[in-house]
Write a protein that holds these residues in place. Structure first.
Motif, PDB file in Angstrom:
ATOM      1  N   SER A 179    -112.527  74.662 -43.525  1.00  0.00           N
ATOM      2  CA  SER A 179    -113.023  75.911 -42.951  1.00  0.00           C
ATOM      3  C   SER A 179    -112.048  77.060 -43.195  1.00  0.00           C
ATOM      4  O   SER A 179    -112.462  78.179 -43.513  1.00  0.00           O
ATOM      5  N   LEU A 180    -110.738  76.794 -43.046  1.00  0.00           N
ATOM      6  CA  LEU A 180    -109.759  77.836 -43.319  1.00  0.00           C
ATOM      7  C   LEU A 180    -109.792  78.233 -44.790  1.00  0.00           C
ATOM      8  O   LEU A 180    -109.776  79.421 -45.129  1.00  0.00           O
ATOM      9  N   PRO A 213    -119.586  92.287 -41.277  1.00  0.00           N
ATOM     10  CA  PRO A 213    -120.290  91.021 -41.533  1.00  0.00           C
ATOM     11  C   PRO A 213    -119.389  89.954 -42.146  1.00  0.00           C
ATOM     12  O   PRO A 213    -119.477  88.777 -41.778  1.00  0.00           O
ATOM     13  N   TYR A 214    -118.513  90.354 -43.057  1.00  0.00           N
ATOM     14  CA  TYR A 214    -117.655  89.380 -43.733  1.00  0.00           C
ATOM     15  C   TYR A 214    -116.467  88.992 -42.862  1.00  0.00           C
ATOM     16  O   TYR A 214    -116.003  87.850 -42.906  1.00  0.00           O
ATOM     17  N   LEU A 215    -115.989  89.919 -42.056  1.00  0.00           N
ATOM     18  CA  LEU A 215    -114.937  89.584 -41.104  1.00  0.00           C
ATOM     19  C   LEU A 215    -115.466  88.589 -40.076  1.00  0.00           C
ATOM     20  O   LEU A 215    -114.771  87.658 -39.661  1.00  0.00           O
ATOM     21  N   ASN A 216    -116.730  88.768 -39.697  1.00  0.00           N
ATOM     22  CA  ASN A 216    -117.368  87.831 -38.771  1.00  0.00           C
ATOM     23  C   ASN A 216    -117.470  86.441 -39.389  1.00  0.00           C
ATOM     24  O   ASN A 216    -117.293  85.424 -38.702  1.00  0.00           O
ATOM     25  N   MET A 217    -117.734  86.372 -40.679  1.00  0.00           N
ATOM     26  CA  MET A 217    -117.776  85.082 -41.365  1.00  0.00           C
ATOM     27  C   MET A 217    -116.408  84.400 -41.315  1.00  0.00           C
ATOM     28  O   MET A 217    -116.323  83.181 -41.114  1.00  0.00           O
ATOM     29  N   PHE A 218    -115.359  85.164 -41.496  1.00  0.00           N
ATOM     30  CA  PHE A 218    -114.002  84.618 -41.434  1.00  0.00           C
ATOM     31  C   PHE A 218    -113.739  83.984 -40.067  1.00  0.00           C
ATOM     32  O   PHE A 218    -113.235  82.859 -39.969  1.00  0.00           O
ATOM     33  N   PHE A 226    -116.015  83.012 -37.679  1.00  0.00           N
ATOM     34  CA  PHE A 226    -116.913  81.908 -37.345  1.00  0.00           C
ATOM     35  C   PHE A 226    -116.667  80.680 -38.212  1.00  0.00           C
ATOM     36  O   PHE A 226    -116.894  79.553 -37.755  1.00  0.00           O
ATOM     37  N   SER A 227    -116.220  80.878 -39.434  1.00  0.00           N
ATOM     38  CA  SER A 227    -115.903  79.734 -40.284  1.00  0.00           C
ATOM     39  C   SER A 227    -114.776  78.911 -39.673  1.00  0.00           C
ATOM     40  O   SER A 227    -114.865  77.677 -39.573  1.00  0.00           O
ATOM     41  N   LEU A 269    -120.522  79.442 -39.710  1.00  0.00           N
ATOM     42  CA  LEU A 269    -120.386  78.364 -38.720  1.00  0.00           C
ATOM     43  C   LEU A 269    -121.046  77.086 -39.237  1.00  0.00           C
ATOM     44  O   LEU A 269    -120.512  75.982 -39.083  1.00  0.00           O
ATOM     45  N   GLY A 270    -122.189  77.240 -39.906  1.00  0.00           N
ATOM     46  CA  GLY A 270    -122.904  76.097 -40.448  1.00  0.00           C
ATOM     47  C   GLY A 270    -122.144  75.355 -41.531  1.00  0.00           C
ATOM     48  O   GLY A 270    -122.414  74.185 -41.803  1.00  0.00           O
ATOM     49  N   ARG A 271    -121.178  76.005 -42.157  1.00  0.00           N
ATOM     50  CA  ARG A 271    -120.387  75.346 -43.195  1.00  0.00           C
ATOM     51  C   ARG A 271    -119.553  74.187 -42.621  1.00  0.00           C
ATOM     52  O   ARG A 271    -119.178  73.282 -43.362  1.00  0.00           O
TER      53      ARG A 271
END
Length: 427
Positions: A136-137, A269-274, A276-277, A339-341
């Motif tokens: 994830s990181l 949006p991309y910061l949020n992905m960081f 939640f991942s 998150l799904g990843r």
């Protein structure tokens, strides 16, 4: 206390994905600016933007094979050098279509070796109880890179011109190569007794790395857990690539806003992905190590929550006509996709740790096909809307763009819920 070497490896792979996505976001922004300045139509833009993925799809499975046969560390370095040099040497001129097509194909081929190589390296270095957060990181670097690209690169284009973006990307790529060459290494097997990754032995005659396991192609092709990963990888990347390549156009044509006017909000949006991942990785490892849920059900839970919430956000996104509403919906959609990843994207390390690079190459081939289909199809959808005299500032012209990935998310989450597994099936 000595800093464990595997942490350094994970940190370097995080930086690797970060730089890769700065490059991808950078090309989208720089090419869009250059193409719009000379009136290139949306369909042609979609063709150029999707060319990268044609090269990318060609090298996914060969990348997994090369990483397992030659070593992920070496392949990673060579592929990074190739795409960095291409960015440094190729001019950005929308009128020179053949040059752009060849350059994007070459960059796509080079970057196609990267993720199978990364997962081969992580399978060697990372023990099972650290896999979710480590992967994830590493993958969260993609989103931080996309966020940094959206924040910084439009200003560079405005003040220095589109070509300057290529030089910035090449500099970052070469710098990472220096760090990887200096600090990365192959793990001595005896130093990692808890790792169940690729078995590595030393040849006494040649002193080279050898990977004796044969690849069980037939068993992989017939495996439903592998297909569950493949389907979800396709959907994830369809959604991600469509939003990454076409959100700048949606902001400018759909909402009549320039990227410069939006300030830092365009990176959310991309910061949020960081965020939640990494959150997904921590939650998954917590559920598994505390034995709250099995490996299989931990993956199913996070994958289902991530994809279903993302689908709902995509369905309501075109209903908003303000930048705040659009940024909120796209942030929720991309954040929960990330998150799904922690479900599907780590699952190949559960079911096939000895062949992680190969399974990653197979599933990433599907993800790359999603880029080819999704990015090109979106350009055609918008051109059809214009041909039907539908203004691109109207929500109706953009609904199919966001509804298609939403429906795919719902379908894929069901497939993963039914067919995925958590136990090792490839020895």
């Amino acid at each position: 206390m000595k800093f464990p070497k595997r942490y350094a490896i994970v940190l370097l792979t995080f930086l690797c994905t970060n730089v890769c996505y700065i490059e991808r976001m950078g090309f989208s922004i720089a090419y869009t600016a250059a193409a719009d300045s000379i009136g290139v139509n949306q369909s042609s833009k979609g063709m150029i933007l999707s060319t990268f993925y044609y090269g990318y799809v060609l090298s996914q499975i060969p990348g997994g094979w090369a990483a397992q046969s030659v070593g992920g560390r070496r392949i990673l370095l060579l592929s990074f050098l190739l795409w960095s040099l291409t960015c440094a040497l190729v001019p950005l001129d929308p009128n020179r279509i053949s040059v752009l097509v060849m350059a994007r194909l070459l960059v796509g081929i080079a970057q196609g070796f990267i993720f199978p190589s990364i997962h081969t390296v992580l399978a060697q270095w990372v023990p099972p109880h650290e896999r979710s957060r480590s992967v994830s990181l590493t993958t969260s670097g993609m989103y931080l890179g996309a966020a940094a690209g959206m924040l910084l690169l439009p200003s560079i284009v405005k003040h220095r011109g589109p070509q300057s973006v290529f030089l910035v990307e090449a500099t970052l790529g070469i710098s990472w190569c220096v760090l990887w060459y200096k600090f990365a290494s192959d793990p001595p097997h005896l130093d990692h007794p808890k790792s169940t990754g690729l078995p590595i032995t030393k040849s006494k005659e040649k002193g080279s790395l050898m990977h004796p396991n044969k690849i069980p192609w037939k068993k992989m092709i017939l495996s439903m857990p592998v297909w569950a990963i493949v389907v979800n990888n396709f959907t994830f990347h369809y959604s991600l690539y469509v939003l990454m390549n076409w959100l700048p156009t949606y902001f400018e044509l759909g909402l009549q806003l320039s990227l410069q006017e939006m300030g830092s909000s365009k990176m959310l949006p991309y910061l949020n992905m960081f965020v939640f991942s990494n959150l997904g990785g921590v939650i998954a490892d917590y559920l598994i190590t505390r034995r709250i849920l099995s490996v299989s059900w931990s993956r199913k839970l996070l994958n289902s929550i991530g994809f279903v919430v993302s689908a709902l956000a995509l369905l309501v996104l075109p209903l908003f006509k303000t930048s705040a509403g659009t940024v909120l919906c796209s942030s929720v959609a991309l954040g929960f996709l990330a998150l799904g990843r922690a479900g599907f994207a780590v699952n190949h390390l559960d079911i096939a740790p000895k062949h992680a690079g190969i399974v990653m190459g197979v599933s990433n081939t599907a993800g790359t096909l999603a880029g080819i289909i999704g990015v090109g199809l979106t350009g055609k959808i918008l051109e059809m809307a214009k041909a039907a005299d539908v203004n691109l500032s109207s929500p109706d012209s953009w609904k199919p763009v966001f509804f298609i990935p939403a429906y795919l998310c719902i379908f894929s989450s069901l497939i993963f819920l039914i067919f995925s597994g958590g136990e090792r099936i490839f020895e």
